[in-house]
Every structure is written in structure tokens, then in C-alpha cells.
Design an enzyme around this catalytic site. Sequence first.
Site, PDB file in Angstrom:
ATOM      1  N   LYS A  49      30.284  44.139  40.919  1.00 41.35           N
ATOM      2  CA  LYS A  49      31.733  44.313  40.729  1.00 41.35           C
ATOM      3  C   LYS A  49      32.264  43.101  39.964  1.00 41.35           C
ATOM      4  CE  LYS A  49      35.912  45.170  43.537  1.00 41.35           C
ATOM      5  NZ  LYS A  49      36.405  45.313  44.930  1.00 41.35           N
ATOM      6  N   SER A 124      39.112  49.541  45.661  1.00 43.04           N
ATOM      7  CA  SER A 124      39.069  48.964  44.336  1.00 43.04           C
ATOM      8  C   SER A 124      37.677  48.926  43.704  1.00 43.04           C
ATOM      9  CB  SER A 124      39.637  47.543  44.389  1.00 43.04           C
ATOM     10  OG  SER A 124      38.837  46.710  45.192  1.00 43.04           O
ATOM     11  N   SER A 148      37.949  48.691  50.252  1.00 38.18           N
ATOM     12  CA  SER A 148      37.508  48.849  48.859  1.00 38.18           C
ATOM     13  C   SER A 148      36.022  49.083  48.628  1.00 38.18           C
ATOM     14  CB  SER A 148      37.928  47.644  48.044  1.00 38.18           C
ATOM     15  OG  SER A 148      39.271  47.795  47.669  1.00 38.18           O
TER      16      SER A 148
END
Length: 456
Positions: A49, A124, A148
Site C-alpha cells: 500500500k 482505504s 481499511s
Amino acid sequence: MVGRIKANGALNAFITVAEDLALEQAKAADEARAAGAARPLLGVPIAHKDIFCTAGVRTTCASRMLADFVPPYDATVVEKMRAAGCVTVAKTNMDEFAMGSSNETSYFGAVRNPWNQDRVPGGSSGGSAAAVAARLVPGATGTDTGGSIRQPAALCGVTGLKPSYGRVSRFGLIAFASSLDQAGPMAQTAEDCAHLLAAMAGFDDRDATSLDVAVPDFVAGLRGDLKGLRIGIVKEHFAEGVEPRVLAVLRDALREYEGLGARLVDVSLPNSGHAVPCYYVLAPAEASSNLARYDGVRYGYRAEGYRDLEDMYKKTRGEGFGPEVKRRIMIGTYALSAGYYDAYYVKALKLRRLIADDFTRAFEHCDVLAGPTSPSPAFALGVKNTNPVSMYLNDIFTIPINLAGLPALSLPAGFVDGLPIGMQLIGRYLDEGRLLNVAHKFQEVTDWHARVPAGF
Ligand code: GLN
């Protein structure tokens, strides 16, 4: 791998592809293998990420503020995974500064859900979830401050684990809300997550909240059977507000567990209804403080054409941050200001304690809790991003776990209208080994996790 990533650019799952680094690390892995090394993750391609600092590879946090930021060091997670043999192939798209549940707040544009490209992948960590679901990488990292890792895992039909707070180092992770942030693995199966977590976990003296406790053998722990396991069913999770077909999927999954020898126990988390408001005071408060560092002076974006220092700050922050990040900074600054601090921030801290105590009481009667990860399957792009409160309510089942610091995992449990549904398993503090075991046993007798979206 890099070719497949490039060919599937329409998903917008990646912000940066680290082609040279990937080839270099893959070559080193090949050489190590030829020399007889046999670690389980040696040569396995991984996407991080874009919130994890990667030395020499742009790390944007999906913000204009950091669009050109190249960190001089690796996050501990990145360093540890590389030491375990992983090859870093790319950085995944995400909501800006990890604020969001749909990946629509990214400066680099929304990510599409591989199961239906008009739908959001969740957020997210939506880029990581979409990349794993579309089989572009076998595993990815995510971070989870209020859901997330778990919510995008649920909406994309992959397995994702948020470890206990303190289990995985936060060093080199771009901070959102430091008392809630935790990094964790996302992959097709609980077994793959066990391997990834084994590589990520452990004490780090560069993170003051890292726990100095032994890391169990998560892979060996997958094998135990579930006879006599007590699964707590939270009354408040099977109530109004959750799509009935989502609950039907979960009831089937729970029957599967009964078939494996588990027993269902009713429990209640009476304060869980306060979790979303409590989180939306505490997380923005911490974010407003953490994001004060982006001032245009030390690194990151700086506006052009300003009159004086004050004007430079205003223009830099005005242009560098997107609307959701600004909203959070304003809420947090307000909640922490003199006069409101006791009414909002201190009150929220007290609620946080009550929410955590609910879990302690529930775990007197059961070993894990099971329920929905998210109240609905993936929703359409563009429908919730204009209404922050309806967006925030997506995390109604995931947020309480971050407030309590507990581990929780989402695994694929079925489909509604061709879209995957996630089941959340919540564990006692530091009991992520049990969650992986309980998820693995389900995946031995079901194939939801093995389904691949059409075209991938
Ligand atoms: N969706 C939640 C938020 O917007 C959680 C985000 C996260 O876990 N990083 O804050």
C-alpha cells in the site's frame, strides 16, 4: 507479473510500478534459490500500500502533498518482508492518507472493483484488495485504522487481517491516527496471510508502541481443529441496517462452522453503537496533529507564488490536501481546541474505554466473535462520496475493533448479486493465530476464496 499489472491499468489499483526494483529483487531471489535457500516467501511478488515508505520508490499516500516524495528509508514492514524474500513489485492505490471507505478520495483517481468495475473496491486499502482479487499479485500489505484492511477485503472477496495493536511495527508507515493504525496482510487465503504476518510481525524499537512479545508460529497454528470452539454471535451485528441477504450468507457460513464442531453463543456489545461517533472524534483529532507536518517547508508539496510564510502554509495545505483530508483536519482541530477538548476529545476517550470493556466481557463467554464485515456488498462508484456520514457508516462493524486494539480478520463467505460478502472474525488481544486457524478451517471446506472475477 509486471506485464499483467500494466495490462490491467483500467482497475487503477497501482500508483507506482517498481519494475527495476522488482527485477533486481527477483534476480536475487532466483540466485538464493539456486544456492539452496528455501524460505516460504522467497521470490514471492508483493505490492505495498502506498502508505509504507519504500527507499528510493515514490511513496505518495495517494495525496498531491506527497506526489513526488521519495523516502530515504524502508518501513520496518517493508524491510522485514524483503528479508523474508518477498519481491516488491508495486505500490497500491488507496484513499488519500487512508481516509475513506471507497478509494474515491485518492489524488490518483478511484480504484475499480474487479467483480464489477462500476463498483468501489472499498477503502482505504482498495488498491491492495483489488490487486489480490484480480490475481495481479498473490499478496499485498494494507493498513487498518477503522477497517481499511477488512472492509476492502470483504468487498473484493479476499482475506485480510488487522493484527492486534502493537503486533506489527508502525515505523515508516505514514501516520493517520497513531493510536489506531495497524499494518497487516491481504491475500487469497488465511494460509497466505499467516505466512505474510509471520514475516511482518515482531518487536521494533523504532516504534514506541511495538510490543516486545514472542511471535507464535502462525503457519503451524493453522492446523488445530475447531471442536468445542465457542463462536460469539453479536446481537447488535444481526440487526436492522444490515442487508438481509448479507445476513443470510453469514447464517450459512455459521452453519458450516457448526459442522466443523464449533458452538454458537449469543453475546452483546451494548456500546458498539457509539463507536462511529467516538472514532470520528478521535481519528480526526490524531490526524490533525499528525498532518501538521505537511507545511511545505521540510518535504512534500509547496505552493508557488506566495506572499509570506503564512500565505505559503495556507496555499500549500489548501492545494496539497483533498476535501476529505481537509474535513478531518478541521474536525480534529475543533475537537482538540480549548473549550471543546473536554466535551469532545475526553468524552470520546471515555467511550473508547466502554467499547473496549464490552469486548472483554463478551470474550468471557466465547473464543472468537463472528459477524458481517460490512453492512452491504460493494456499492456503486459515485453514490456515497457526496455524503460523508453514509460513507462513515460503512465501518460500523470494523471501527470498534480498532478502538479496542483487538485483532480481526475478514474472509470471503459467499456472494450477493455476483459480489463477494465478507465475514469478520474478531479475536482476543494477541490471538491472531486463532483467527487464522478459524479462517483456514473454513477455507478447507468452502471455495468462496478461490473464485476469480471474470476476465482475470
Ligand atoms: N474508513 C475509515 C476512515 O475513513 C477507516 C480508514 C482506515 O482504516 N484507514 O477513517
